[in-house]
Enzyme design. Structure first.
Site, PDB file in Angstrom:
ATOM      1  CB  SER A 113      -0.945  -0.046   1.196  1.00 58.30           C
ATOM      2  OG  SER A 113      -1.871   0.979   1.099  1.00 58.30           O
ATOM      3  CG  HIS A 114       0.826   3.815   3.488  1.00 56.31           C
ATOM      4  ND1 HIS A 114       0.087   2.763   3.958  1.00 56.31           N
ATOM      5  CD2 HIS A 114       1.598   4.219   4.508  1.00 56.31           C
ATOM      6  CE1 HIS A 114       0.405   2.550   5.215  1.00 56.31           C
ATOM      7  NE2 HIS A 114       1.319   3.424   5.590  1.00 56.31           N
ATOM      8  CG  ASP A 277      -2.642   4.135  -1.328  1.00 54.75           C
ATOM      9  OD1 ASP A 277      -3.504   4.033  -2.221  1.00 54.75           O
ATOM     10  OD2 ASP A 277      -2.555   3.343  -0.371  1.00 54.75           O
ATOM     11  CG  ASP A 279      -3.214  -0.319  -1.990  1.00 52.62           C
ATOM     12  OD1 ASP A 279      -2.938   0.839  -1.612  1.00 52.62           O
ATOM     13  OD2 ASP A 279      -3.904  -1.104  -1.318  1.00 52.62           O
ATOM     14  CG  ASP A 281      -6.189   1.323  -0.348  1.00 59.54           C
ATOM     15  OD1 ASP A 281      -5.203   2.094  -0.426  1.00 59.54           O
ATOM     16  OD2 ASP A 281      -6.225   0.326   0.403  1.00 59.54           O
ATOM     17  NE  ARG A 282      -3.248   4.704   3.189  1.00 63.61           N
ATOM     18  CZ  ARG A 282      -2.589   4.921   4.313  1.00 63.61           C
ATOM     19  NH1 ARG A 282      -2.090   6.119   4.555  1.00 63.61           N
ATOM     20  NH2 ARG A 282      -2.413   3.966   5.188  1.00 63.61           N
ATOM     21  CE  LYS A 376      -7.043   2.753   2.819  1.00 63.33           C
ATOM     22  NZ  LYS A 376      -6.593   1.712   3.736  1.00 63.33           N
TER      23      LYS A 376
HETATM   24  C1  VG1 Z   1      -2.638   2.495   8.527  1.00 61.57           C
HETATM   25  C2  VG1 Z   1      -3.754   3.492   8.738  1.00 61.57           C
HETATM   26  C3  VG1 Z   1      -5.109   2.800   8.670  1.00 61.57           C
HETATM   27  C4  VG1 Z   1      -5.222   2.051   7.325  1.00 61.57           C
HETATM   28  C5  VG1 Z   1      -4.048   1.116   7.156  1.00 61.57           C
HETATM   29  C6  VG1 Z   1      -4.047   0.440   5.797  1.00 61.57           C
HETATM   30  O1  VG1 Z   1      -2.655   1.516   9.562  1.00 61.57           O
HETATM   31  O2  VG1 Z   1      -3.614   4.132   9.965  1.00 61.57           O
HETATM   32  O3  VG1 Z   1      -6.122   3.745   8.811  1.00 61.57           O
HETATM   33  O4  VG1 Z   1      -6.420   1.322   7.284  1.00 61.57           O
HETATM   34  O5  VG1 Z   1      -2.820   1.832   7.269  1.00 61.57           O
HETATM   35  O6  VG1 Z   1      -4.081   1.372   4.761  1.00 61.57           O
HETATM   36  P1  VG1 Z   1      -1.683   1.574  10.834  1.00 61.57           P
HETATM   37  O7  VG1 Z   1      -1.974   0.326  11.606  1.00 61.57           O
HETATM   38  O8  VG1 Z   1      -0.300   1.672  10.317  1.00 61.57           O
HETATM   39  O9  VG1 Z   1      -2.056   2.808  11.581  1.00 61.57           O
HETATM   40  V1  VG1 Z   1      -3.262   1.049   3.336  1.00 61.57           V
HETATM   41  O10 VG1 Z   1      -3.812   2.143   2.153  1.00 61.57           O
HETATM   42  O11 VG1 Z   1      -1.687   1.197   3.837  1.00 61.57           O
HETATM   43  O12 VG1 Z   1      -3.702  -0.563   3.029  1.00 61.57           O
HETATM   44 CO    CO Z   2      -3.440   1.633   0.286  1.00 66.06          CO
END
Ligand code: VG1
Ligand code: CO
Length: 543
Positions: A113-114, A277, A279, A281-282, A376
């Site tokens: 993801s990010h 981001d 993938d 979804d953000r 998302k």
């Molecule tokens: C983070 C964010 C959370 C989000 C998750 C996955 O998690 O705070 O809100 O759902 O990333 O997003 P954490 O546990 O690091 O706070 V993604 O777009 O990275 O799949």
């Molecule tokens: Co993501």
């Protein structure tokens, strides 16, 4: 071609976090690491024999190789069919859509993801269930248990499947169907939004910049914004997905999408800016000279949803993760609909969406979505905003000012302390947890603590309980501090401190958020002893 049964042994630490299993790419590339986890998914979900799965990823380093492993392991365990995005690419929301649309038994999403990618970056694997959503804890717990007792995995010995050509082929008895990653998703967006109104907006000279951050949304954004909606060529920048995201950090926030922020705050800024981001979804939303926090974005979408064809009948309810600001709560109260508060992570929204209790969901971390998929969805949020702007004919800044006048402004910020020594971070949390009961009535930085607890969630649909979901401290005047440790990081611990304060005075709604939140920030440091315990005097990332 033959099925190989390879002896292995459990690998420690293969516990899915907030969003699947995330580790350093090199860890995933280690001996048996990926194979062990994939076999544990198969074992944890009762096998894949006769099942149909969706497979895709965000295109980061190791995506292509990992996809071939997943295909060979699905075939070796008797899967009937795997639907794969061309070149093993699928954004997370597009994968969710395919899983649902084709009535499949779930899917594998290859993404961190990010998190940054590349050989020294991160990699990740996530399993989504047949509803299209991230596996709930009941399923990820079974997968984790399976990782602890694994003795062997099965894999086909075969050539790589050619994933660059659309169409079907066979891998043993398993059909592999390679699909256009964008087509079905674009059709879904066209069904949800008023494309005519958005096209007219662009025809009228509306200018936009979409920063795809060299991640997976580039092809989606180009196909939808430029090709279908008529946004000017060049609207989408950094639109080619690259395995290392062009050495960038594909996290759409004012820090990592700074080039876009600078453009939007500068002279001759476009009317509207957005980013997504790794993938897809953000989303980050920014108007000319006006950044919109994700929490505010959720509230604005909820307040204006009925201008969008798909939501014209109104919302069934809304949901937000606990640390997300309470801006949407007041919109829900005004609309007379339910507002649910869930733990961090999209997996907790699935039941509410499936049960028809919530239509819109959101997280402070730039995640917004609805019941159109079970993830998302970055581009969806951008189109939602465009639809609202087309219907309202107002610039983003005016829309925000009007929203705050109607509902009050929740000043909001998140302070991240990254790569903190895990023991120190855990000690900070443990110590604060132990003092929670004594905090109400005490003062910190001129604010009085009204309530303090550790958040636990009782799912109203299936009755499951999730404990230990963050420490929250309510202060005088609608202010709040939340502390939790990240479940997506791959190095040490990341301490997230979420800060919020409600401002109801219309004359005080133009302040800089860090200044408006200064007393709450001071109170957080005082109560949790962040500097003393982490050795840090300032956060690494402020969003
Ligand atoms: C983070 C964010 C959370 C989000 C998750 C996955 O998690 O705070 O809100 O759902 O990333 O997003 P954490 O546990 O690091 O706070 V993604 O777009 O990275 O799949
Ligand atoms: Co993501």
């Amino acid at each position: 071609m033959s099925v190989q049964t390879i002896a292995t042994q459990p690998i420690e630490g293969q516990k899915p976090g907030t969003s699947g299993l995330r580790k350093k790419t090199r860890v995933f590339q280690g001996h048996h690491y990926l194979e062990n986890f994939i076999q544990s998914i198969w074992n944890g979900i009762g096998g894949v024999a006769g099942k149909t799965l969706v497979l895709g990823g965000d295109g980061r380093h190791f995506n292509a190789e990992a996809a071939q492993v997943v295909l060979r392991m699905a075939a070796a365990s008797g899967a009937a069919k795997v639907i794969v995005g061309q070149n093993a690419l699928l954004s997370t929301p597009a994968a969710s859509n395919l899983i649902r649309d084709r009535g499949t038994d779930g899917g594998i999403i290859l993404s961190a993801s990010h998190n940054p990618g590349g050989p020294d970056g991160d990699f990740g694997v996530k399993f989504n269930t047949p509803n299209g959503g991230p596996a709930p804890e009941s399923v990820t717990n079974k997968i984790f248990e399976a990782t602890k007792t694994l003795t062997e995995y099965r894999i086909f010995e075969a050539q790589d499947v050619n994933l660059s050509i659309l169409g079907a082929s066979m891998l043993g008895d398993t059909e592999i169907e390679v699909v256009d990653p964008v087509a079905e998703y674009a059709k879904l967006m066209e069904r949800l939004f008023d494309f005519g109104a958005i096209r007219a907006l662009f025809e009228g000279g509306f200018r936009m910049r979409f920063d795809a951050m060299h991640a997976v949304t580039g092809p989606y954004a180009t196909a939808i914004l430029e090709d279908r909606l008529g946004a000017a060529p060049g609207t989408v920048v950094n639109g080619i997905p690259l395995p290392d995201f062009g050495k960038g950090h594909p996290d759409p926030n004012p820090i990592w999408a700074k080039t876009l922020m600078d453009e939007m705050m500068g002279a001759d800024a476009p009317d509207f800016g957005a980013a997504s981001d790794g993938d897809g979804d953000r989303n980050m939303i920014v108007g000319r000279g006006c950044y919109v926090t994700p929490s505010d974005s959720l509230a604005v979408l909820a307040a204006n949803a009925t201008v969008v064809p798909a939501y014209a009948e109104g919302l069934k309810g809304v949901a937000r993760s606990m640390p997300t600001s309470r801006a949407v709560d007041r919109v829900a109260a005004h609309l007379g609909i339910d507002c649910y508060e869930t733990p961090t992570g999209w997996k907790f929204f699935g039941n509410l969406l499936d049960a028809g209790r919530a239509t819109l969901c959101g997280e402070e971390s730039a995640g917004t979505g609805s019941d159109h998929v079970r993830e998302k969805d970055g581009l969806w949020a951008v189109l939602f905003w465009l639809n609202i702007l087309a219907a309202k004919g107002q610039p983003v800044s005016e829309l925000m000012a009007a929203h705050w006048r109607d509902f009050g402004r929740n000043y909001y910020s998140r302070h991240d302390y990254e790569g903190v020594d895990s023991a120190a971070a855990n000690a900070l949390m443990d110590d604060l947890r132990a003092r929670l009961a004594d905090l109400p009535g005490t003062e910190a930085a001129g604010l009085t603590v009204e309530a303090a607890d550790e958040f636990a969630y009782d799912d109203p649909v299936d009755g499951s309980r999730s404990e230990g979901q963050g420490l929250r401290i309510d202060l005088t005047g609608g202010a709040r501090i939340v502390l939790r440790l990240s479940g997506t990081g791959t190095e040490g611990a990341t301490l997230r401190v979420y800060l919020e304060r409600l401002e109801a005075d219309p004359d005080k709604m133009d302040a800089d958020p860090q200044e408006a939140l200064a007393p709450v920030i001071a109170a957080a440091n005082h109560i949790a002893g962040i500097a003393d315990r982490t050795g840090r005097t300032a956060p690494d990332v402020i969003t």
